[in-house]
Design an enzyme around this catalytic site. Structure first.
Site, PDB file in Angstrom:
ATOM      1  N   GLU A 199       4.902  15.564  -8.597  1.00  0.00           N
ATOM      2  CA  GLU A 199       4.400  14.186  -8.731  1.00  0.00           C
ATOM      3  C   GLU A 199       5.082  13.383  -7.520  1.00  0.00           C
ATOM      4  O   GLU A 199       4.413  12.503  -7.071  1.00  0.00           O
ATOM      5  CB  GLU A 199       4.602  13.538 -10.208  1.00  0.00           C
ATOM      6  CG  GLU A 199       4.199  11.883 -10.235  1.00  0.00           C
ATOM      7  CD  GLU A 199       4.240  11.158 -11.492  1.00  0.00           C
ATOM      8  OE1 GLU A 199       4.458  10.171 -11.633  1.00  0.00           O
ATOM      9  OE2 GLU A 199       4.349  12.322 -12.510  1.00  0.00           O
ATOM     10  N   SER A 239       5.539   7.420 -20.216  1.00  0.00           N
ATOM     11  CA  SER A 239       6.361   6.174 -20.221  1.00  0.00           C
ATOM     12  C   SER A 239       6.041   5.522 -21.740  1.00  0.00           C
ATOM     13  O   SER A 239       5.003   5.736 -22.123  1.00  0.00           O
ATOM     14  CB  SER A 239       5.926   5.155 -19.038  1.00  0.00           C
ATOM     15  OG  SER A 239       6.233   5.661 -17.865  1.00  0.00           O
ATOM     16  N   GLY A 267       0.947  11.265 -21.140  1.00  0.00           N
ATOM     17  CA  GLY A 267       1.582  10.085 -22.121  1.00  0.00           C
ATOM     18  C   GLY A 267       3.145  10.317 -21.930  1.00  0.00           C
ATOM     19  O   GLY A 267       3.914  11.299 -22.746  1.00  0.00           O
ATOM     20  N   SER A 321      -2.091   5.934 -17.095  1.00  0.00           N
ATOM     21  CA  SER A 321      -3.482   5.803 -16.161  1.00  0.00           C
ATOM     22  C   SER A 321      -4.372   6.858 -16.761  1.00  0.00           C
ATOM     23  O   SER A 321      -4.478   7.813 -17.035  1.00  0.00           O
ATOM     24  CB  SER A 321      -3.062   6.171 -14.765  1.00  0.00           C
ATOM     25  OG  SER A 321      -2.091   5.476 -14.227  1.00  0.00           O
TER      26      SER A 321
END
Length: 375
Positions: A241, A126, A124, A158
């Site tokens: 990432e 953006s 969690g 996502s």
């Protein structure tokens, strides 16, 4: 210099390719499979091979293997579209974050489910109207006794619709500069007050979700790291990432399909193939450099920028050589590759836009001065 892989890495690559192709045969191939290819069954296969948490310390149940081995394995998985998404976020960044900043109790509770491939996590991060500016987030967590009470909204989360847990980036205080007061809290997705709405994008992918938190109560011991001082924790997570092989080969299958049908007698086509082949090799070396610890801090921004822009060039090449088949949907394969071409603009947006990556590279790696504010 000899850039060939050694005997052990070559054997790993072959084994990974065999497992990946078997996964595709069973579950189907998916473009951008680390984010679109969701299969808990295949994640259990990865776990059985020891390919989840393979770089984590053995003391935490991981394989203790060098990062280059994970890169070699993941490249084979993603290149053929094997569905690795159910365990990808946990393996890539959430597990390492808990190992670095979590308590022993948190590690004992959450890491085993990641390693077995049984538990899926979402991130969690953006928010609407926040863009790529993490410091501007407004989702809050306030302390009430032995609970955090969370309110706010996240977007582009996502797997939120299928995840067991959310690794939530939120604000626990508004005092001080914007990057202060940020905390990371683990939220079980079945907690009352959590509402998930899938977002269907223009290619019909539905992994993105918006998540609403309405007075969601979670225990105080779900805080990861230092309260109000998690900005640097999240920045470290983004290093995991942005510098990975997933940013280079997400649409490799599209490239292979385009090669099958292109006219290699055309010198302009040959020239473009040469440019893309060089791009793959340069991108791979950048990713390897990250994995081997040879890149300076923050350089993953440059790696992501180069690799994702390369992926967009791949899509442009495929559209060029496939011609009308790129949109005609004559066969299921045509439909899949048309979808992959349409998806290409996302590569330089998700995970931080290319403009933001260039700012990070200029300011934090090259030490360039910031542009003075006007007014």
């Amino acid at each position: 210099m000899d850039f060939e892989l050694g005997v052990e890495l070559t054997a790993l690559r072959r084994r990974a390719r065999d497992v990946a192709l078997a996964g595709v045969a069973e579950h189907g191939a998916v473009n951008d499979s680390w984010i679109n290819g969701y299969s808990r069954g295949f994640s259990r296969t990865l776990a059985a091979e020891g390919w989840i948490g393979m770089t984590w310390p053995t003391g935490h149940g991981g394989g203790g293997r060098p990062p280059i081995e994970r890169i070699v394995m993941a490249e084979e998985m993603i290149s053929v579209g094997a569905p690795i998404a159910a365990s990808w976020f946990a393996d890539r960044q959430i597990g390492p974050s808990l190992i670095a900043y979590g308590t022993p109790a948190q590690q004992a509770r959450f890491l085993p489910g990641m390693l077995s491939g049984e538990v899926t996590w979402c991130i969690g991060m953006s928010e609407p109207d926040s863009g790529s500016d993490l410091a501007s987030l407004s989702t809050t967590a306030r302390r009430e006794g032995e609970h955090w009470v969370i309110s706010g909204q996240k977007i582009w989360t996502s797997f939120a619709a299928v995840a067991d847990y959310c690794y939530l980036i939120c604000r626990t205080t508004t005092e001080g500069p914007p990057h202060r007061g940020i905390s990371e809290i683990i939220v079980p997705m079945n907690t009352p007050g959590v509402e998930v709405r899938p977002v269907l994008d223009m290619t019909t992918n539905a992994h993105f979700c918006e998540v609403f938190f309405s007075d969601v109560r979670v225990p105080v011991d779900h805080l990861v790291g230092v309260e109000g001082d998690a900005f640097k924790q999240t920045m470290r997570q983004l290093e995991h990432e942005r510098g990975g092989i997933d940013r280079l080969v997400s649409n490799r299958a599209l490239y292979e399909r385009a090669l099958e049908g292109c006219d290699r007698s055309d010198p302009l086509i040959r020239q473009e193939i040469a440019r893309l082949e060089a791009g793959y090799r340069l991108g791979r070396l950048l990713v390897y450099r990250e994995a081997l610890g040879q890149a300076p801090g923050g350089f993953s921004a440059a790696t992501k920028c180069f690799c994702t822009e390369h992926e967009q060039r791949v899509a442009e090449f495929a559209a060029l050589v496939m011609g009308s088949r790129a949109v005609a949907h004559l066969t299921p394969a045509d439909q899949a590759h048309a979808k992959a071409i349409a998806y290409a603009p996302a590569y330089t947006i998700m995970g931080g836009t290319s403009s933001v990556m260039r700012n990070i590279l200029g300011e934090r790696v090259l030490g360039l001065p910031r542009e003075p504010k006007v007014g």
